[in-house]
Motif scaffolding. Sequence first.
Motif, mmCIF file in Angstrom:
data_model
loop_
_atom_site.group_PDB
_atom_site.id
_atom_site.type_symbol
_atom_site.label_atom_id
_atom_site.label_comp_id
_atom_site.label_asym_id
_atom_site.label_seq_id
_atom_site.Cartn_x
_atom_site.Cartn_y
_atom_site.Cartn_z
ATOM 1 N N ARG A 1 -2.891 -26.719 -1.487
ATOM 2 C CA ARG A 1 -4.417 -26.540 -1.632
ATOM 3 C C ARG A 1 -4.714 -25.650 -2.652
ATOM 4 N NH1 ARG A 1 -6.727 -26.407 3.431
ATOM 5 N NH2 ARG A 1 -9.208 -25.784 2.324
ATOM 6 N N GLU A 2 -3.611 -24.364 -2.434
ATOM 7 C CA GLU A 2 -3.457 -23.112 -3.001
ATOM 8 C C GLU A 2 -4.488 -22.315 -2.309
ATOM 9 O OE1 GLU A 2 -2.710 -23.765 -7.241
ATOM 10 O OE2 GLU A 2 -0.525 -24.091 -6.518
ATOM 11 N N VAL A 3 -5.346 -22.049 -1.232
ATOM 12 C CA VAL A 3 -6.132 -21.368 -0.835
ATOM 13 C C VAL A 3 -5.726 -20.468 0.319
ATOM 14 C CG1 VAL A 3 -8.070 -23.075 -1.488
ATOM 15 C CG2 VAL A 3 -7.459 -23.125 0.419
ATOM 16 N N VAL A 4 -7.026 -19.517 0.516
ATOM 17 C CA VAL A 4 -6.228 -18.374 1.654
ATOM 18 C C VAL A 4 -6.431 -19.005 2.494
ATOM 19 C CG1 VAL A 4 -6.595 -16.781 2.987
ATOM 20 C CG2 VAL A 4 -6.704 -16.425 0.286
ATOM 21 N N ILE A 5 -5.604 -19.338 3.836
ATOM 22 C CA ILE A 5 -5.809 -19.358 5.486
ATOM 23 C C ILE A 5 -5.704 -18.703 6.234
ATOM 24 C CG2 ILE A 5 -4.591 -20.343 7.418
ATOM 25 C CD1 ILE A 5 -1.606 -21.573 5.452
ATOM 26 N N GLN A 6 -5.241 -17.529 6.015
ATOM 27 C CA GLN A 6 -5.724 -16.295 7.022
ATOM 28 C C GLN A 6 -5.169 -14.838 5.946
ATOM 29 O OE1 GLN A 6 -3.775 -15.291 10.300
ATOM 30 N NE2 GLN A 6 -2.030 -16.511 10.074
ATOM 31 N N SER A 7 -5.271 -13.761 6.352
ATOM 32 C CA SER A 7 -4.285 -12.743 4.971
ATOM 33 C C SER A 7 -5.002 -11.567 6.723
ATOM 34 C CB SER A 7 -6.113 -12.059 4.505
ATOM 35 O OG SER A 7 -5.292 -11.163 3.796
ATOM 36 N N ASP A 8 -4.141 -10.300 6.435
ATOM 37 C CA ASP A 8 -4.215 -8.894 7.646
ATOM 38 C C ASP A 8 -2.895 -7.587 6.781
ATOM 39 O OD1 ASP A 8 -4.925 -8.254 9.701
ATOM 40 O OD2 ASP A 8 -4.095 -9.267 11.591
ATOM 41 N N TRP A 9 -2.828 -7.078 7.922
ATOM 42 C CA TRP A 9 -1.881 -6.178 7.126
ATOM 43 C C TRP A 9 -1.234 -5.955 7.990
ATOM 44 C CZ3 TRP A 9 -2.787 -2.157 3.439
ATOM 45 C CH2 TRP A 9 -4.535 -2.783 2.949
ATOM 46 N N TYR A 10 0.158 -5.229 7.594
ATOM 47 C CA TYR A 10 1.718 -4.577 8.599
ATOM 48 C C TYR A 10 1.188 -3.681 8.099
ATOM 49 C CZ TYR A 10 6.003 -3.748 9.516
ATOM 50 O OH TYR A 10 7.179 -3.118 10.682
ATOM 51 N N HIS A 11 2.162 -3.000 9.019
ATOM 52 C CA HIS A 11 1.800 -1.579 9.795
ATOM 53 C C HIS A 11 2.812 -1.105 10.309
ATOM 54 C CE1 HIS A 11 -2.140 -0.715 7.770
ATOM 55 N NE2 HIS A 11 -2.644 -1.377 8.438
ATOM 56 N N ALA A 12 4.053 -0.150 9.945
ATOM 57 C CA ALA A 12 5.682 -0.180 10.207
ATOM 58 C C ALA A 12 4.842 1.159 12.181
ATOM 59 C CB ALA A 12 6.154 0.595 9.604
ATOM 60 N N TRP B 1 0.749 -1.170 0.443
ATOM 61 C CA TRP B 1 0.423 -0.253 0.002
ATOM 62 C C TRP B 1 0.753 2.022 0.051
ATOM 63 C CZ3 TRP B 1 -2.468 2.574 5.460
ATOM 64 C CH2 TRP B 1 -2.921 3.207 5.140
ATOM 65 N N ARG B 2 1.395 1.296 0.921
ATOM 66 C CA ARG B 2 2.401 2.773 1.196
ATOM 67 C C ARG B 2 4.335 2.124 0.980
ATOM 68 N NH1 ARG B 2 0.103 6.420 5.427
ATOM 69 N NH2 ARG B 2 -0.069 5.074 6.843
ATOM 70 N N GLY B 3 4.106 0.969 0.371
ATOM 71 C CA GLY B 3 6.093 0.823 0.113
ATOM 72 C C GLY B 3 6.052 0.140 0.932
ATOM 73 N N TRP B 4 7.252 -0.651 1.639
ATOM 74 C CA TRP B 4 7.231 -1.759 2.291
ATOM 75 C C TRP B 4 6.521 -1.592 4.178
ATOM 76 C CZ3 TRP B 4 5.953 -6.028 0.651
ATOM 77 C CH2 TRP B 4 6.188 -6.391 -1.087
ATOM 78 N N ARG B 5 6.242 -0.850 3.731
ATOM 79 C CA ARG B 5 6.155 0.978 5.904
ATOM 80 C C ARG B 5 4.548 -0.129 5.669
ATOM 81 N NH1 ARG B 5 6.491 5.923 7.750
ATOM 82 N NH2 ARG B 5 3.711 5.527 7.641
ATOM 83 N N ASP B 6 3.312 -0.069 4.610
ATOM 84 C CA ASP B 6 2.459 -1.029 5.424
ATOM 85 C C ASP B 6 1.585 -1.456 3.860
ATOM 86 O OD1 ASP B 6 1.141 1.012 7.630
ATOM 87 O OD2 ASP B 6 1.976 2.722 5.921
ATOM 88 N N TYR B 7 1.837 -3.093 4.150
ATOM 89 C CA TYR B 7 1.277 -4.016 3.297
ATOM 90 C C TYR B 7 0.122 -4.264 3.564
ATOM 91 C CZ TYR B 7 4.918 -7.113 5.238
ATOM 92 O OH TYR B 7 5.756 -7.630 5.833
ATOM 93 N N LEU B 8 -0.984 -5.182 2.436
ATOM 94 C CA LEU B 8 -1.247 -6.406 3.079
ATOM 95 C C LEU B 8 -0.861 -7.739 2.478
ATOM 96 C CD1 LEU B 8 -3.990 -7.055 3.456
ATOM 97 C CD2 LEU B 8 -4.894 -6.125 0.527
ATOM 98 N N TRP B 9 -0.693 -8.379 3.407
ATOM 99 C CA TRP B 9 -0.415 -10.224 3.086
ATOM 100 C C TRP B 9 -1.538 -11.251 3.050
ATOM 101 C CZ3 TRP B 9 -1.163 -13.465 7.663
ATOM 102 C CH2 TRP B 9 -1.549 -12.992 8.436
ATOM 103 N N PHE B 10 -1.786 -12.152 1.988
ATOM 104 C CA PHE B 10 -2.660 -13.229 1.814
ATOM 105 C C PHE B 10 -1.888 -14.100 2.436
ATOM 106 C CE2 PHE B 10 -4.311 -10.435 -0.356
ATOM 107 C CZ PHE B 10 -5.329 -9.549 -0.283
#
Length: 139
Positions: free
Chosen positions: A126-137, A111-120
């Motif tokens: 199985r190639e399916v989502v286990i969980q997802s969240d955000w990293y914020h510096a 989102w804002r470089g590697w300071r804030d990003y979304l991860w899955f």
Amino acid sequence: MARTLEELGAKFRELRQKQGHFAGGEHSSDVDNYDGEMHRVMQELQKELGKPGTPATRIMEYMGMPDEKQTTRPEGAPATEVQMMPGPVVPEGAGSTTATHGPPLYLLYKWRGWRDYLWFEVDSEREVVIQSDWYHAYE
């Protein structure tokens, strides 16, 4: 009025092309601001695509290729093991059908470089989502 995944995906891909402050360009309120258009679109996409069991191909269908794919846990992702008290460390999901057999794959979208990003976190078999969240510096 709620936007469709197609509309959200198209908007994300459009905004992703803009060079905001965190990508070395001029400040853009749409791209750089907390609760700006890019942030809101990514939150909506994560709400729909970050649900456990979502096929990873669906994420890429709407969001495009991730900025990075990795097999190591990114900053901000919870550990895959849970400490039980007292006792040994037990793998999360042990005995359930959601347990992964190989290392998970993480798809990261800036989102804002590697300071804030979304991860899955994706089950690599199985190639399916286990969980997802955000990293914020939080700097």
